[in-house]
Design an enzyme around this catalytic site. Structure first.
Site, PDB file in Angstrom:
ATOM      1  N   PHE A 143       0.857  -1.229   0.154  1.00  0.00           N
ATOM      2  CA  PHE A 143       0.106   0.031   0.030  1.00  0.00           C
ATOM      3  C   PHE A 143       0.960   1.542  -0.110  1.00  0.00           C
ATOM      4  CE2 PHE A 143      -2.823   2.837   2.399  1.00  0.00           C
ATOM      5  CZ  PHE A 143      -3.901   3.041   1.446  1.00  0.00           C
ATOM      6  N   GLN A 146       2.419   1.710  -3.432  1.00  0.00           N
ATOM      7  CA  GLN A 146       1.550   2.092  -4.149  1.00  0.00           C
ATOM      8  C   GLN A 146       1.543   4.249  -4.227  1.00  0.00           C
ATOM      9  OE1 GLN A 146      -1.548   0.382  -4.962  1.00  0.00           O
ATOM     10  NE2 GLN A 146      -2.117   0.887  -6.803  1.00  0.00           N
ATOM     11  N   HIS A 428      46.699  -5.704 -33.070  1.00  0.00           N
ATOM     12  CA  HIS A 428      45.480  -5.019 -32.752  1.00  0.00           C
ATOM     13  C   HIS A 428      45.179  -3.465 -33.343  1.00  0.00           C
ATOM     14  CE1 HIS A 428      40.898  -5.965 -31.706  1.00  0.00           C
ATOM     15  NE2 HIS A 428      40.938  -4.267 -32.432  1.00  0.00           N
ATOM     16  N   GLU A 429      46.000  -2.529 -32.803  1.00  0.00           N
ATOM     17  CA  GLU A 429      44.790  -0.765 -32.538  1.00  0.00           C
ATOM     18  C   GLU A 429      46.073  -0.835 -34.310  1.00  0.00           C
ATOM     19  OE1 GLU A 429      43.137  -0.082 -31.633  1.00  0.00           O
ATOM     20  OE2 GLU A 429      43.271  -0.707 -29.886  1.00  0.00           O
TER      21      GLU A 429
END
Ligand code: ADP
Ligand code: MG
Ligand code: ZN
Length: 598
Positions: A143, A146, A428-429
């Site tokens: 209650f 809410q 990778h870079e």
């Protein structure tokens, strides 16, 4: 408003904590009582088995029996013995009957019936009432939640009108012009109704997160000087089942009392997404959505409630929302262009201590694709960084660092990285950088680094271009090659691949899919929009259309990956040079990068 929000949240928390404490006390005290009673009942010295007791009675060996109402524990005093013994009887009634029979048979002993002890009486009542207590506590909790919802969230902004005006919203001139009409409606509805015009009920604001949708909605309320009632679609979904619809009803009840006013529903896609199958959460959404439609159809145009809703996923919305009399106006809030970015920066620079040599124009140039929220964030981060660096004012390098922090995340110098990982990241870079360098449509490199930032192990930063409105197919194909350059370099040099490329792959896949299903760039499938279609709509394009799309996407990716590998094989010397430089210096700037290619 933020503060207020927190207060309300605190209240909810306090009440929750309070309820939990009460529950805990109830449970604990019950346990304690039960233990106490048990202890009381059983601390008697010796036990006498039930069968033994019956034997003793038959043998006329019993002097006295003491029983407590409601307890199966009886006390027995045997003749010739000082000590009292206890016996647990299976059932008091059966035992009484038995005793009666025995006395009739001529067995004599004293029967002492004691009323239940007070404590045990209380405890028993308590235990029997416990479920009720818990139920009541739970009810109160629900209650309250809410109720708090109403006060805390829905009614939050109603007493305070927003002070935000159109002047606080930078750029977006055309959008403001379109929305100023709404301000007029709210201010002087009679003017329009006299003419027989129907006031629009709903306006949908489309735009990426951070483009200023909430801001402009508040500005409308501020300009019209009317209350601003807001809720977010995701809040409806988080709630208890069945509460979504009732929250919507309450939201509009309140709006009717406050009219003229603005109801703002953020993230409307969370409740207004297409009604497909009705399972679980979806059917809950449907109820909420239906309630929203009912409410919007329900209020008359004299009530002057204007519902503004925001979403970044317009394609997800249920068509019912877009029918006339509902959200029949749609305004797209775009990502700011260079002029818009400059204006946004100016607004947010007002309260910052900027050094004289900071050039907001050049920041605006360098931040193509940034949203208003990101720009405001950059200035804020810059102020923080300047403070940490003990600068008197925000300097250019503070801003540069802030841009990187906002885009790639915080530099993590302290993270310990193995040499193997460093080599992998470096290649990778370097792969991204070298490949991009040989692709005519790709932007120039601004910085390559293997210092981890945020979740990224390293990064390749490009110079941002001028704002573009169209992107060509060639450009997208080359973008795919640039994105896959990292993975291709890992494969080529280390003959193994890593998880480090997952983000590249995610972005590349999205681009490839958009090329095929959104931009009609597939020769085989042609210029057809396949996105956001229901399965039955897809079937109209022929059987196995999904397979064909998948194959086209895959072929775009495969071609790009091959292209990246070819470029890297061809320019292997540059790839090695850059990777080795990265391993040595961790960072390569624009000038150093270009020198390698001279
Ligand atoms: P959205 O609701 O579209 O996600 P917001 O309205 O919440 O975005 O914007 C977040 C923040 O970004 C705003 O509070 C504001 O500080 C800044 N911002 C966004 N767009 C603009 C703009 N056009 N002018 C000024 N500030 C903006
Ligand atoms: Mg928002
Ligand atoms: Zn990458």
């Amino acid at each position: 408003m933020k503060k207020n929000d927190n207060n309300k949240n605190d209240k909810t928390k306090k009440i929750l904590v309070g309820l939990i404490v009460i529950l805990a006390i109830i449970v604990l005290s019950t346990i304690l009582l039960a233990v106490y009673i048990k202890g009381n009942d059983e601390k008697d010295e010796k036990e006498l088995a039930y069968t033994e007791l019956i034997k003793e009675i038959s043998n006329k060996n019993v002097e006295e029996i003491e029983m407590t109402v409601g307890s199966t524990t009886v006390k027995v005093k045997l003749k010739n013995q000082e000590e009292e013994k206890t016996t647990i009887v299976p059932s008091t009634e059966a035992f009484m009957e038995l005793i009666q029979k025995k006395t009739e048979d001529g067995n004599e002993f004293k029967l002492n019936q004691k009323p239940r002890s007070v404590i045990s009486q209380i405890a028993t009542t308590f235990i029997s009432l416990l479920p009720t207590f818990i139920m009541v506590a739970l009810f109160i909790m629900i209650f309250k939640m809410q109720g708090l919802g109403e006060k805390g969230k829905v009614y939050e902004d109603t007493e305070r009108k927003t002070k935000i005006k159109f002047d606080d919203v930078a750029g977006l001139d055309e959008e403001k012009e379109e929305l100023i009409e709404i301000v007029d409606f709210l201010k002087k509805p009679e003017k329009f109704t006299k003419m027989g015009a129907k006031i629009p009920k709903g306006v949908l604001l489309y735009g990426k997160p951070g483009t200023g949708k909430t801001l402009i909605a508040k500005a409308i309320a501020g300009e019209a000087n009317v209350p601003f009632i807001s809720m977010s679609g995701s809040e409806f979904v988080e709630m208890f089942v069945g509460l979504g619809a009732s929250r919507v009803r309450k939201l509009f009840d309140k709006a009717r009392k406050l009219a003229p006013c603005i109801v703002f529903i953020d993230e409307i896609d969370a409740i207004g997404s297409r009604r497909t199958s009705s399972t679980g959460a979806e059917s809950e959404n449907n109820q909420t959505l239906n309630q929203l439609l009912v409410e919007m159809d329900g209020f008359s145009s004299e009530e002057t409630i204007i519902v503004l809703a925001a979403t970044n996923r317009p394609e997800m919305l249920d068509n019912a929302l877009l029918r006339p009399g509902r959200f029949d106006r749609q305004v797209t809030i775009p990502i700011p262009d260079i002029k818009g970015r400059l204006e946004i920066l100016k607004i947010h620079a007002k309260d910052k201590k900027l050094s004289d040599n900071i050039n907001l124009e050049s920041i605006a140039e360098d931040t193509a694709g940034f949203t208003g929220a990101e720009l405001s964030n950059i200035l804020n981060e810059a102020a923080i960084i300047a403070t940490i660096n003990k600068h008197d004012e925000i300097e250019n390098d503070d801003i540069e660092e802030a841009v990187k922090k906002v885009t790639v995340g915080l530099e993590k110098k302290a993270r310990v990285i193995s040499d193997k990982d460093k080599k992998l990241t470096a290649y990778h870079e370097a792969g991204h950088a070298v490949v991009s360098r040989y692709l005519p449509t790709q932007s120039n490199i601004k910085e390559v680094s293997i210092i981890p930032r945020g979740v990224a192990g390293g990064y390749t930063m490009y110079k941002t271009d001028e704002d573009k409105y169209y992107i060509s197919k060639t450009e997208m194909q080359e973008k795919l090659i640039a994105l896959l350059g990292g993975r291709a370099a890992e494969q080529l040099v280390l003959n193994d691949i890593s998880t480090g490329a997952s983000n590249d792959i995610e972005v590349a896949t999205k681009i490839a899919r958009d090329m095929v299903t959104k931009y009609g760039m597939s020769d085989i499938l042609g210029p057809i929009d396949f996105q956001g279609k229901e399965p039955y709509e897809m079937q109209l394009f022929g059987e196995n259309i999904g397979d064909k799309i998948g194959l086209e996407v895959k072929s775009l990716i495969d071609i790009a990956y091959e292209g990246a590998k070819q470029l890297l094989i061809e320019h292997r010397d540059k790839l090695d040079t850059i990777a080795l430089t990265l391993l040595e210096k961790e960072k390569i700037n624009e000038a150093e990068f270009n020198k390698i290619f001279e």
